[in-house]
Design an enzyme around this catalytic site. Structure first.
Site: not given
Length: 407
Positions: A180-181
């Protein structure tokens, strides 16, 4: 001093982590970011706790730590855009926006006339960034995608965890939602590229960002290890597939990480370790040889490192130019003098808690530094001010829409 993106307006329709992470980066760089949330419930991560933020009396607030990690420098408004009046609010805000970020399922916003094809007629200069699990096309396009699933499907978990012949062997996810990051970072890069293209041509565009694509792209050297050999890399625990020694070793009171990147560093390490002969041993003299003979070398190093503490090793190795470090828990991370010198922990005023601790942006720009203007907002905290200032709504208009559940 205005931020680098102080002239940019962002409409953030995303939730959870990848999209909000991109929105927070843009906000840190000065962009005016409006976070659009569902009335009453808001971003899913608002409820992902405990832990929740506590006030100065130690009482729990409604703000989860997870939500606080990705929503700084934004204004929050609540709009139900499943209803025509809510859709009209979004379209009017789009007319004034440079960027829209969304992470709904493929085609999910088309039913409301809020997809890129619909909104580009409203604002041809709009940069519309879609963040999905699998992208806008392909056999998996309609699937929902979450970080953990993508770490497995995208190969990262096959590389992470203890080797098959070790106790506790098995695939392991990374300790934070890294995919996600990384997707948030790639989305931000894509938005910045599209803004530059627009400055040259006046044209907006659609950015299609997928968690699975990003995960595969970030396999980096491990992907190339496979592509150049046809052999899938195996899990090596904390060891490195291409560099030796490059892993953790036991000490008298804990652990030490050695990250020796070249033969000169290995020679210096061997000298400090009291085994200068290692550097001249043909089995260990080059990195290629050390990789081939890791099963011999690593036990020798382990038998040596256990006789000194971690601090003693670091005190001896750092002056010699040998890269090394401890394995810190987070309390030690935020107490570390380098982290403190870099001011990686900040505090911002918060309307419920008085103050909220946050992790700072790692970006250091000399001419347009990051400014921390707005703590992660309460749900709908700015609905009234945004609608009155941006769209000229009257208090009566807002009260009527709120009573009907649109806001």
């Amino acid at each position: 001093m205005p931020g680098a993106l102080s002239t940019i307006r962002v409409l953030d329709l995303s939730r959870v982590l990848a999209g909000p992470w991109a929105g927070q980066i843009l906000g840190d760089l000065g962009a005016d970011v409006i976070k659009v949330e569902r009335p009453e419930t808001g971003d899913d991560t608002r409820h992902w706790g405990p832990p929740f933020l506590t006030d100065d009396q130690g009482r729990e607030t409604t703000e989860s730590a997870y939500y606080l990690s990705a929503n700084r420098n934004k204004q929050s408004i609540t709009v139900d855009f499943t209803r025509p009046a809510g859709q009209q609010i979004i379209r009017e805000l789009v007319q004034q926006s440079d960027v829209l970020i969304e992470n709904f399922k493929v085609g999910g916003l088309a039913a409301y006339g809020l997809d890129y094809q619909s909104l580009k007629t409203t604002n041809p200069k709009l940069i519309y960034c879609s963040v999905t699990g699998f992208g806008q096309n392909g056999p998996y396009a309609q699937r929902a995608g979450y970080d953990f699933m993508i770490q497995g499907l995208g190969g990262l978990m096959s590389l992470t965890g203890r080797a098959d012949d070790e106790e506790g062997a098995g695939p392991m996810k990374v300790g934070v939602a890294l995919t996600d990051i990384l997707t948030g970072l790639y989305a931000t890069i894509g938005i910045l590229a599209a803004l530059n293209h627009r400055s040259e041509t006046g044209q907006g565009q659609h950015i299609d960002t997928a968690l699975l694509d990003v995960q595969v792209a970030c396999l980096a050297n491990q992907a190339m290890n496979y592509l150049t050999t046809g052999k899938a890399p195996a899990r090596l625990g904390n060891a490195h597939p291409n560099i030796v020694p490059y892993q953790d070793f036991p000490t008298a009171d804990g652990d030490l990480i050695l990250t020796i990147g070249n033969d000169t560093q290995f020679r210096k390490f061997a000298e400090v370790a009291g085994h200068p002969e290692w550097a001249d041993d043909p089995r260990f003299a080059s990195n290629q040889a050390r990789v081939a003979n890791r099963s011999v070398l690593i036990p020798l190093i382990r038998q040596t490192t256990v006789f000194r503490t971690t601090d003693e090793w670091m005190a001896a190795l750092e002056p010699a130019g040998v890269p090394c470090g401890p394995i810190n828990s987070l309390d030690k991370v935020f107490a570390d003098p380098q982290i403190r010198a870099r001011q990686m922990q900040i505090a911002m005023e918060h309307s419920l808690a008085g103050s909220v601790p946050l992790v700072a942006s790692p970006l250091r720009l000399s001419a347009t530094p990051v400014h921390y203007r707005q703590a992660p907002p309460l749900l709908g905290e700015h609905t009234d001010s945004v609608l009155m200032q941006r769209l000229n709504f009257s208090p009566e208009d807002i009260a009527r829409m709120r009573a009907s559940g649109i806001l």
